[in-house]
Design an enzyme around this catalytic site. Structure first.
Site, PDB file in Angstrom:
ATOM      1  N   TYR A  53       0.825  -1.213   0.000  1.00  0.00           N
ATOM      2  CA  TYR A  53       0.000   0.000   0.000  1.00  0.00           C
ATOM      3  C   TYR A  53       0.855   1.257   0.000  1.00  0.00           C
ATOM      4  O   TYR A  53       1.963   1.242   0.525  1.00  0.00           O
ATOM      5  CB  TYR A  53      -0.906   0.011   1.233  1.00  0.00           C
ATOM      6  CG  TYR A  53      -2.009  -1.012   1.231  1.00  0.00           C
ATOM      7  CD1 TYR A  53      -2.319  -1.749   0.092  1.00  0.00           C
ATOM      8  CD2 TYR A  53      -2.753  -1.253   2.386  1.00  0.00           C
ATOM      9  CE1 TYR A  53      -3.337  -2.696   0.121  1.00  0.00           C
ATOM     10  CE2 TYR A  53      -3.773  -2.194   2.408  1.00  0.00           C
ATOM     11  CZ  TYR A  53      -4.047  -2.915   1.279  1.00  0.00           C
ATOM     12  OH  TYR A  53      -5.063  -3.848   1.298  1.00  0.00           O
ATOM     13  N   SER A 236     -13.718  -4.165   0.870  1.00  0.00           N
ATOM     14  CA  SER A 236     -14.659  -3.609  -0.124  1.00  0.00           C
ATOM     15  C   SER A 236     -16.117  -3.866   0.252  1.00  0.00           C
ATOM     16  O   SER A 236     -16.920  -4.270  -0.597  1.00  0.00           O
ATOM     17  CB  SER A 236     -14.370  -4.157  -1.522  1.00  0.00           C
ATOM     18  OG  SER A 236     -13.092  -3.775  -1.962  1.00  0.00           O
ATOM     19  N   LEU A 238     -18.392  -1.793   0.682  1.00  0.00           N
ATOM     20  CA  LEU A 238     -19.242  -0.846  -0.042  1.00  0.00           C
ATOM     21  C   LEU A 238     -19.098  -1.011  -1.553  1.00  0.00           C
ATOM     22  O   LEU A 238     -19.503  -0.125  -2.321  1.00  0.00           O
ATOM     23  CB  LEU A 238     -18.908   0.593   0.370  1.00  0.00           C
ATOM     24  CG  LEU A 238     -19.157   0.931   1.844  1.00  0.00           C
ATOM     25  CD1 LEU A 238     -18.708   2.352   2.151  1.00  0.00           C
ATOM     26  CD2 LEU A 238     -20.633   0.746   2.199  1.00  0.00           C
ATOM     27  N   GLY A 239     -18.517  -2.126  -1.983  1.00  0.00           N
ATOM     28  CA  GLY A 239     -18.364  -2.363  -3.407  1.00  0.00           C
ATOM     29  C   GLY A 239     -17.572  -1.276  -4.097  1.00  0.00           C
ATOM     30  O   GLY A 239     -17.936  -0.817  -5.177  1.00  0.00           O
ATOM     31  N   GLY A 241     -17.395   1.721  -3.375  1.00  0.00           N
ATOM     32  CA  GLY A 241     -18.178   2.948  -3.431  1.00  0.00           C
ATOM     33  C   GLY A 241     -19.481   2.822  -4.189  1.00  0.00           C
ATOM     34  O   GLY A 241     -20.338   3.712  -4.099  1.00  0.00           O
ATOM     35  N   LEU A 243     -22.064   0.958  -3.631  1.00  0.00           N
ATOM     36  CA  LEU A 243     -23.241   0.837  -2.762  1.00  0.00           C
ATOM     37  C   LEU A 243     -23.614   2.131  -2.047  1.00  0.00           C
ATOM     38  O   LEU A 243     -24.656   2.206  -1.406  1.00  0.00           O
ATOM     39  CB  LEU A 243     -23.024  -0.297  -1.753  1.00  0.00           C
ATOM     40  CG  LEU A 243     -23.107  -1.696  -2.364  1.00  0.00           C
ATOM     41  CD1 LEU A 243     -22.504  -2.744  -1.439  1.00  0.00           C
ATOM     42  CD2 LEU A 243     -24.561  -2.043  -2.692  1.00  0.00           C
ATOM     43  N   THR A 244     -22.776   3.155  -2.156  1.00  0.00           N
ATOM     44  CA  THR A 244     -23.170   4.471  -1.639  1.00  0.00           C
ATOM     45  C   THR A 244     -24.197   5.127  -2.541  1.00  0.00           C
ATOM     46  O   THR A 244     -24.896   6.058  -2.136  1.00  0.00           O
ATOM     47  CB  THR A 244     -21.959   5.418  -1.531  1.00  0.00           C
ATOM     48  OG1 THR A 244     -21.487   5.745  -2.852  1.00  0.00           O
ATOM     49  CG2 THR A 244     -20.830   4.779  -0.736  1.00  0.00           C
ATOM     50  N   GLY A 245     -24.258   4.681  -3.795  1.00  0.00           N
ATOM     51  CA  GLY A 245     -25.162   5.272  -4.776  1.00  0.00           C
ATOM     52  C   GLY A 245     -24.574   6.450  -5.532  1.00  0.00           C
ATOM     53  O   GLY A 245     -25.223   7.002  -6.432  1.00  0.00           O
ATOM     54  N   LYS A 246     -23.343   6.818  -5.221  1.00  0.00           N
ATOM     55  CA  LYS A 246     -22.781   8.039  -5.811  1.00  0.00           C
ATOM     56  C   LYS A 246     -22.446   7.896  -7.292  1.00  0.00           C
ATOM     57  O   LYS A 246     -22.257   8.907  -7.972  1.00  0.00           O
ATOM     58  CB  LYS A 246     -21.537   8.473  -5.048  1.00  0.00           C
ATOM     59  CG  LYS A 246     -20.356   7.506  -5.094  1.00  0.00           C
ATOM     60  CD  LYS A 246     -19.224   8.015  -4.197  1.00  0.00           C
ATOM     61  CE  LYS A 246     -18.041   7.051  -4.163  1.00  0.00           C
ATOM     62  NZ  LYS A 246     -16.992   7.533  -3.234  1.00  0.00           N
TER      63      LYS A 246
END
Length: 347
Positions: A53, A236, A238-239, A241, A243-246
Site C-alpha cells: 500500500y 470492499s 461498499l463495493g 463505493g 453501494l453508496t449510490g454516488k
C-alpha cells in the site's frame, strides 16, 4: 463498538476495521493520522495495511508508504499498544515487491523486517499472506479460475516451510498471529490441517472481498469460518463505493475512485448498477442510509470478524462509523435476500 474474537486467540477486535490503502497516494500523512485518531476515539481498535500500500496506478513509486505513515503515527503518539495492527506479505501478487517472487520461508523474515522498519514497531499482531502462491479466484478471476495446473506436493511443501518460518517469527516475537487473504475454502482447510499436525501457527482469519454485491463467501467459506473459528475480515464492503449510490445515473464525483478511470477493479458493470439500485430502493423504503445498510448487512453475517472500510475524508469516516448503531430487521434482511436472488454475482 461491538467486539469479536479473532479466531481462537485472546484478541478482541472491533466489528469495524480501519483500512489504510489510500494513505500516501490519495490521502496525505496528516489525513491518515487524523483518520487513526478519529477511528480510535470512536472505538475502532484494529488497523489493516499491507507492504504494497497505497494501492495506486503508480504502485512502484509509492510502495510501502502507507506502512511508513502508520509508523510515523506510532512514533509521534506512542500509542502502539492502543490498537491491533494487521499487515500483509505480498508474494506473487505484486511484481513491485521482490520482483513478484512467491511467499517462501526465505521471503517471510525479509518481508517482516521491512514492515517492522516502516511501521516503527517491534511486532505485528496479525501477519497475513496477501495472495496464495497458487493463484486466487478473487478480483473477478472466478469466471475463468482453473486449479488443474496445481501440483499439490509442491504446494504442501511450500506451506510446511512457510508455517515453520512463521513459527520462528512468533518465537522471535515479531508477529503474534497468522492470517490469510484472497484465499479459498480448500486452501484454508490445508493450512488448518498442516497446523493441526504441528507444522506451525493456526490460521485465525481470512481477508476476502465481501459485500451485498460480492457474496462468494456465503457457502463453503462460510461453513469453514463458523465451524473452524476462522473469521472473515471483509474488504470492499461498499463495493468500492458503488453501494453508496454516488455512481448511479452515470455520475462520477470529482476525486472519487472512479474518476481515476480504473473501472473499480472490474466492478463497474451494467448489472452492478441495477443491483445497487435494488439495494438503494430498500434503504429508501426503510429510511436507512445506503452506507449503513451495506455495512450493517456485513456486520451481521454469522462468519464476520471485522469489516474493513476505507475513507478519504473525516466526513466519510464519521458516516461509516455511525453504521454501528444500525441493525437490520428480519423484514429488511428478507428484502435483501430477494434482491440478491434477482441480482446474483453482478460483476
Amino acid at each position: 463498538m461491538k467486539m469479536n474474537l479473532l479466531g481462537r486467540t485472546d484478541l478482541m477486535v472491533s466489528e469495524l476495521c480501519l483500512g489504510s490503502m489510500t494513505w500516501g497516494a490519495r490521502n496525505s500523512k496528516q489525513e491518515g493520522h487524523a483518520q487513526i485518531d478519529f477511528a480510535l476515539d470512536r472505538g475502532v481498535n484494529i488497523i489493516d495495511t499491507a507492504e504494497m500500500y497505497p494501492a495506486s496506478a503508480n504502485i512502484g513509486e509509492f510502495l510501502g508508504r502507507t506502512e511508513e505513515i502508520i509508523g510515523e503515527w506510532n512514533t509521534r503518539t506512542g500509542r502502539r499498544l492502543d490498537y491491533i495492527l494487521a499487515t500483509k506479505h505480498s508474494g506473487a501478487g505484486l511484481k513491485a515487491a521482490r520482483g513478484g517472487a512467491p511467499i517462501t520461508a526465505e521471503s517471510i523474515p525479509i518481508a517482516i523486517e521491512g514492515s517492522l522498519k516502516r511501521l516503527k514497531t517491534d511486532y505485528i499482531d496479525l501477519y497475513q499472506f496477501h495472495w496464495p502462491n497458487r493463484g486466487s479466484y478473487m478480483f473477478r478471476q472466478n469466471w475463468t479460475y482453473d486449479p488443474s495446473y496445481q501440483i499439490t506436493d509442491e504446494i504442501f511443501e511450500n506451506m510446511c516451510k512457510c508455517l515453520e518460518a512463521l513459527k520462528l517469527e512468533i518465537k522471535r516475537g515479531t508477529i503474534r498471529h497468522f492470517g490469510l487473504s484472497n484465499e479459498s475454502a480448500w486452501g484454508t482447510s490445508q493450512w488448518l490441517m498442516l497446523s493441526g499436525q504441528g507444522k506451525g501457527p493456526r490460521v485465525v482469519s481470512i481477508q476476502n472481498e465481501y459485500s451485498l454485491l460480492c457474496r462468494l463467501y456465503d457457502t463453503d467459506l462460510c461453513e469453514l469460518s463458523v465451524n473452524e473459528d476462522v473469521g472473515l475480515l471483509a474488504y470492499s464492503p461498499l463495493g468500492a463505493g458503488l453501494l453508496t449510490g454516488k455512481y448511479q445515473n452515470d455520475e462520477v464525483p470529482e476525486g472519487s475512485r472512479m474518476s481515476f478511470g480504473r473501472g473499480l477493479g472490474g466492478r463497474s458493470t451494467a448489472r452492478a448498477f441495477e443491483a445497487v439500485q435494488a439495494y438503494l430502493d430498500i434503504g429508501t423504503r426503510y429510511g436507512i442510509d445506503p452506507v449503513h445498510l451495506a455495512l450493517a448487512f456485513c456486520r451481521m453475517r454469522p462468519f464476520m470478524c471485522s469489516v474493513i472500510f476505507g475513507a478519504t475524508s473525516l466526513q466519510q469516516l464519521d458516516r461509516i462509523l455511525s453504521s454501528v448503531d444500525v441493525n437490520l430487521t428480519d423484514e429488511v434482511l428478507n428484502e435483501i435476500d430477494h434482491a440478491h436472488r434477482a441480482h446474483p454475482m453482478p460483476f
